[in-house]
Structure formats: structure tokens, C-alpha cells
Write a protein that holds these residues in place. Structure first.
Motif, mmCIF file in Angstrom:
data_model
loop_
_atom_site.group_PDB
_atom_site.id
_atom_site.type_symbol
_atom_site.label_atom_id
_atom_site.label_comp_id
_atom_site.label_asym_id
_atom_site.label_seq_id
_atom_site.Cartn_x
_atom_site.Cartn_y
_atom_site.Cartn_z
ATOM 1 N N UNK A 54 0.847 -1.182 0.000
ATOM 2 C CA UNK A 54 0.000 0.000 0.000
ATOM 3 C C UNK A 54 0.891 1.244 0.000
ATOM 4 N N UNK A 55 0.626 2.158 -0.923
ATOM 5 C CA UNK A 55 1.422 3.378 -1.007
ATOM 6 C C UNK A 55 2.531 3.345 -2.035
ATOM 7 N N UNK A 56 2.732 2.220 -2.694
ATOM 8 C CA UNK A 56 3.782 2.124 -3.699
ATOM 9 C C UNK A 56 3.381 2.825 -4.994
ATOM 10 N N UNK A 57 4.412 3.277 -5.753
ATOM 11 C CA UNK A 57 4.206 3.866 -7.075
ATOM 12 C C UNK A 57 4.944 3.004 -8.081
ATOM 13 N N UNK A 58 4.240 2.558 -9.101
ATOM 14 C CA UNK A 58 4.844 1.721 -10.130
ATOM 15 C C UNK A 58 4.501 2.280 -11.506
ATOM 16 N N UNK A 59 5.387 2.031 -12.469
ATOM 17 C CA UNK A 59 5.192 2.630 -13.776
ATOM 18 C C UNK A 59 5.432 1.679 -14.929
ATOM 19 N N UNK A 60 4.849 2.019 -16.068
ATOM 20 C CA UNK A 60 5.010 1.264 -17.307
ATOM 21 C C UNK A 60 5.329 2.253 -18.420
ATOM 22 N N UNK A 61 6.295 1.875 -19.266
ATOM 23 C CA UNK A 61 6.675 2.736 -20.391
ATOM 24 C C UNK A 61 6.803 1.902 -21.660
ATOM 25 N N UNK A 62 6.128 2.342 -22.722
ATOM 26 C CA UNK A 62 6.218 1.664 -24.009
ATOM 27 C C UNK A 62 7.273 2.365 -24.845
ATOM 28 N N UNK A 63 8.272 1.609 -25.302
ATOM 29 C CA UNK A 63 9.357 2.208 -26.077
ATOM 30 C C UNK A 63 10.160 1.119 -26.765
ATOM 31 N N UNK A 64 11.060 1.539 -27.625
ATOM 32 C CA UNK A 64 12.009 0.633 -28.256
ATOM 33 C C UNK A 64 13.320 0.729 -27.485
ATOM 34 N N UNK A 65 13.777 -0.376 -26.917
ATOM 35 C CA UNK A 65 15.007 -0.401 -26.128
ATOM 36 C C UNK A 65 15.799 -1.648 -26.477
ATOM 37 N N UNK A 97 -0.350 3.273 -6.770
ATOM 38 C CA UNK A 97 -0.346 4.342 -7.769
ATOM 39 C C UNK A 97 0.386 3.862 -9.020
ATOM 40 N N UNK A 98 -0.235 4.055 -10.172
ATOM 41 C CA UNK A 98 0.339 3.590 -11.433
ATOM 42 C C UNK A 98 0.538 4.747 -12.401
ATOM 43 N N UNK A 99 1.712 4.774 -13.028
ATOM 44 C CA UNK A 99 2.016 5.740 -14.079
ATOM 45 C C UNK A 99 2.116 4.954 -15.381
ATOM 46 N N UNK A 100 1.277 5.302 -16.342
ATOM 47 C CA UNK A 100 1.231 4.570 -17.610
ATOM 48 C C UNK A 100 1.621 5.519 -18.736
ATOM 49 N N UNK A 101 2.817 5.299 -19.276
ATOM 50 C CA UNK A 101 3.371 6.159 -20.326
ATOM 51 C C UNK A 101 3.371 5.384 -21.636
ATOM 52 N N UNK A 102 2.529 5.793 -22.567
ATOM 53 C CA UNK A 102 2.371 5.080 -23.835
ATOM 54 C C UNK A 102 3.491 5.376 -24.832
ATOM 55 N N UNK A 113 -0.908 5.531 -33.111
ATOM 56 C CA UNK A 113 -0.536 6.745 -32.395
ATOM 57 C C UNK A 113 -0.681 6.509 -30.900
ATOM 58 N N UNK A 114 0.352 6.755 -30.111
ATOM 59 C CA UNK A 114 0.253 6.496 -28.672
ATOM 60 C C UNK A 114 -0.724 7.437 -27.976
ATOM 61 N N UNK A 115 -1.554 6.932 -27.084
ATOM 62 C CA UNK A 115 -2.436 7.796 -26.293
ATOM 63 C C UNK A 115 -1.609 8.642 -25.327
ATOM 64 N N UNK A 116 -2.182 9.684 -24.775
ATOM 65 C CA UNK A 116 -1.452 10.497 -23.791
ATOM 66 C C UNK A 116 -1.134 9.668 -22.537
ATOM 67 N N UNK A 117 -0.004 9.964 -21.918
ATOM 68 C CA UNK A 117 0.349 9.290 -20.670
ATOM 69 C C UNK A 117 -0.689 9.627 -19.602
#
Length: 211
Positions: A54-65, A97-102, A113-117
Motif C-alpha cells: 500500500x502506497x507504492x508507485x509503479x510505472x510502465x513505459x512503451x518504447x524501443x530499447x 499508484x500507477x504511471x502509464x506512459x504510452x 498513435x500512442x495515447x497520452x500518458x
């Protein structure tokens, strides 16, 4: 003879450089991150194994790496208090908390076309995984047969971790400056060519002098 050898060496150097650029490749996929002391850290577990608190922040990023070392971090600095401000705590549940960066248009599959983050606050059971938290706020999700996360909120519509050559990527230099991955010889290559030419010229001059 020496002049010819120098020219052959120079041609070989240019050919090897071109071959290296053509073979350089990355993979188009969703990377998974955890926020640690305000910094994004590449997750050591997949979202289906990770069990955030509880209280964690996690994120996802779509990219070429190319790999995890060169993976692009999610954008934005929103913290847990900001993301979950409108999602009150509830007994017997946890908030993640989730951060979703397309991602950027340069990383998008052809025709998409990527949607807004965006950010989202998932309120789930105490033992829920990150994948379950993501499913609660960002459906539809898509996975491949190896349980690799392929799409979040339906993006991208197709493809999953496919290899992308450097030439297939749409270049987007920052602030008008060429990035290290831009087409064309690198500074190291130019320096190497100059060195070969100088050494070759010196060798030819010495031969002529002796003659």
C-alpha cells in the motif's frame, strides 16, 4: 602498394561501420518500473510476480530499447499522494499508484498513435500483484503465450516485443541535436578514419623519401 593497402583498410572500416548500424536493433515492448525514493528503478520482477505494498508507485513505459540498461523511464513526477488523492483508503484493501506512459510517436508501431500518458490509483486486495492492479484500472490488457505484457488499454493493437532495426525507428532528435543513434558515422568512426588516413599518408611519404 602501401597507398592501395590504406585505401582497402579505409573501405573495410566504412563497410564494417555500415554493417554495424544496419544490425543495431532494439525491441518494442512495455517496460516495468518501481519508484524508489523519487527515482524510477527497473523492476527485478515481472508485473505478474511483483506484489506492491500500500502506497507504492509503479510505472510502465512503451518504447524501443535494446535491453533493461537502455530502457526508457516513464515520464512524470507525480507521487502517491497526488495520484491517489481522490481514492480514499479502505479497510482490507491497498492502494497502488500507477504511471502509464504510452511512449513517443517514434516508438509506435506503424499506423498507430500512442495515447497520452496517464496515472491511475488501483484499490485492490492486499495480496494483489501489479498485473492485477493494472487490470483494475487499464483494461484491456493483452499478453502473449509466454505471459509477456503486450498491450495496456489496448495499446498497441498488435505486436509484442518484436525486434526493430535502427532504420525502422523514426528518429526524433532532441532540441535539433543528433542523437547517438542517428544515421551517419559517429565521432569515433570519423576519428578512426582520420587516423588511418594520417598514418597511411605518413607511410607513403616515408617510402617516397627513401626512394
Amino acid at each position: 602498394m602501401i597507398r592501395r593497402a590504406v585505401l582497402l583498410l579505409l573501405a573495410s572500416l566504412l563497410l564494417c561501420a555500415g554493417t554495424g548500424q544496419a544490425q543495431a536493433a532494439g525491441y518494442r515492448y512495455w517496460s516495468f518500473w518501481e519508484r524508489d525514493a523519487g527515482r524510477w528503478v527497473y523492476a527485478t520482477q515481472g508485473p505478474s510476480q511483483a506484489r506492491p505494498s500500500d502506497g507504492d508507485v509503479q510505472g510502465f513505459r512503451f518504447a524501443v530499447s535494446e535491453d533493461s540498461a537502455s530502457a526508457v523511464r516513464p515520464r512524470g513526477t507525480a507521487d502517491f499522494a497526488t495520484i491517489c488523492a481522490k481514492t480514499p483508503a479502505q479497510e482490507g484493501r491497498k492502494r497502488v499508484a500507477l504511471v502509464i506512459d504510452f511512449g513517443a510517436p517514434s516508438d509506435a508501431p506503424e499506423g498507430e498513435t500512442p495515447p497520452p500518458a496517464r496515472t491511475a490509483c488501483a484499490r485492490v486486495s492486499p495480496d494483489a500483484t501489479t498485473a492485477e492492479a493494472l487490470a483494475a484500472v487499464a483494461k484491456p490488457l493483452r499478453y502473449d503465450t509466454n505471459a509477456l505484457l503486450c498491450a495496456i488499454s489496448g495499446y498497441p493493437e498488435k505486436g509484442c516485443g518484436e525486434q526493430v532495426s535502427q532504420k525502422q525507428q523514426k528518429q526524433q532528435p532532441a532540441a535539433g541535436k543528433n542523437s547517438p543513434s542517428d544515421d551517419g558515422p559517429s565521432l569515433g568512426l570519423v576519428g578512426g578514419i582520420a587516423l588511418v588516413v594520417l598514418l597511411g599518408g605518413a607511410a607513403i611519404w616515408q617510402v617516397r623519401r627513401r626512394g
